[in-house]
Scaffold this active site. Structure first.
Site, PDB file in Angstrom:
ATOM      1  N   ALA A 249       0.859  -1.182   0.000  1.00  0.00           N
ATOM      2  CA  ALA A 249       0.000   0.000   0.000  1.00  0.00           C
ATOM      3  C   ALA A 249       0.892   1.227   0.000  1.00  0.00           C
ATOM      4  CB  ALA A 249      -0.897  -0.001   1.226  1.00  0.00           C
ATOM      5  N   LYS A 250       0.225   2.383  -0.184  1.00  0.00           N
ATOM      6  CA  LYS A 250       1.014   3.615  -0.275  1.00  0.00           C
ATOM      7  C   LYS A 250       1.801   3.885   1.007  1.00  0.00           C
ATOM      8  CE  LYS A 250      -1.314   5.740  -4.074  1.00  0.00           C
ATOM      9  NZ  LYS A 250      -2.582   6.193  -4.557  1.00  0.00           N
ATOM     10  N   ARG A 251       1.368   3.264   2.097  1.00  0.00           N
ATOM     11  CA  ARG A 251       2.082   3.521   3.366  1.00  0.00           C
ATOM     12  C   ARG A 251       3.450   2.834   3.404  1.00  0.00           C
ATOM     13  NH1 ARG A 251      -1.922  -0.190   4.360  1.00  0.00           N
ATOM     14  NH2 ARG A 251      -1.048  -2.246   4.730  1.00  0.00           N
TER      15      ARG A 251
END
Ligand code: GLU
Length: 286
Positions: A249-251
């Site tokens: 994910a973008k995290r």
């Protein structure tokens, strides 16, 4: 002629999951002597950033995934999406929605038995039931989104199916989503409307994208029927996962292409790892 596309939203840096999707779409086009397009889905002014657009171009160049023709920027074509919405307005299949996120949440909580849709609980239909006179009075003075009247739209379209490379023939069940938003208060089109419009306009024959968008295809198939647009073939690929089995994910900063590039990673090794992952279904060793 086979035409595929990679259609990222510039709301963050690309990570390995995006790269995998772009590589798949690129490879499918190249294997069939087709074209691979790049489309920037930047209709949401609140979340998209110009720096991320630059990053997408840089990342794809670094990976060696060349696209054909000019890049389409959705933000430059908003009147196209408004025209598609107008068709649905004229057909009486959309209605203005004055609700706020908060008021919808409260209504769902109060009802106590909200069924779950693929994107969370479907909209409870409050503004669909507004008396016509109230709707007309509020329309010019209150901010509003536009929602699809799903029951009416599904009835108008009749039974629909689409084809997925892995799942085969899939009967469309857009009703699960309820009355989806087709134009937002702050953005004149939603993802669903713009993606369907552009895939048709650009002659995309094969949509290659992650399986997280599988369910959205039910809505896309319905919109294609309502707008008289062709239906591409779909190839929803498994998402690549880290060693612990979690989807990227973008995290996950470590998995962004910018970070990998800065750290001296070799793009050829990344693509070779995609090849192995794709063949075996194994986790991506990152
Ligand atoms: N813009 C969408 C996203 O970044 C993907 C669109 C698509 O492939 O249909 O999630």
């Amino acid at each position: 002629m086979i035409i595929t596309r990679f259609a990222p939203s510039p709301t963050g840096q690309l990570h390995l999951g995006h790269a995998f999707s772009a590589w798949k779409a690129h490879g499918f086009a190249r294997d069939h002597g087709g074209r691979f397009l790049l489309r920037i889905e930047d209709i949401d002014p609140g979340r998209c950033r110009e720096a991320y657009v630059d990053g997408i171009v840089e990342d794809l160049r670094w990976l060696g995934l060349a696209w054909d023709g000019p890049v389409r920027r959705q933000s430059g074509h908003l009147p196209d999406y408004a025209a598609a919405l107008d068709r649905l307005k004229r057909a009486g299949l959309v209605y203005p929605c004055f609700c706020t996120r908060k008021s919808i949440e409260m209504e769902i909580a109060a009802s106590g038995h909200a069924p779950h849709g693929p994107d969370g609980p479907p909209y409870p239909g409050t503004c669909r039931r507004l008396p016509a006179a109230e709707r007309q009075a509020r329309l010019p003075v209150e901010p509003h989104a536009w929602r699809l009247d799903m029951a009416a739209a599904a009835a108008r379209a009749g039974p629909l199916a689409w084809h997925d490379a892995a799942a085969g023939a899939v009967a469309a069940t857009p009703e699960l989503f309820g009355d989806v938003v087709l134009a937002r208060k702050d953005a004149p089109a939603s993802y669903h409307l713009a993606v369907v419009h552009d895939d048709a306009l650009q002659g995309v024959t094969d949509v290659v994208r992650g399986e997280d968008l599988f369910a959205a295809t039910h809505v896309h198939r319905l919109l294609q029927a309502l707008l008289g647009l062709p239906t591409p073939r779909y190839h929803h690929h498994p998402l690549i996962r880290d060693a612990a089995g979690r989807r990227l994910a973008k995290r996950d900063r470590a998995a962004t292409l910018a970070e990998l590039r800065a750290g001296g990673a070799d793009p050829r090794r990344i693509l070779a790892a995609f090849d192995r992952t794709s063949a075996s279904g194994a986790a991506m060793p990152i």
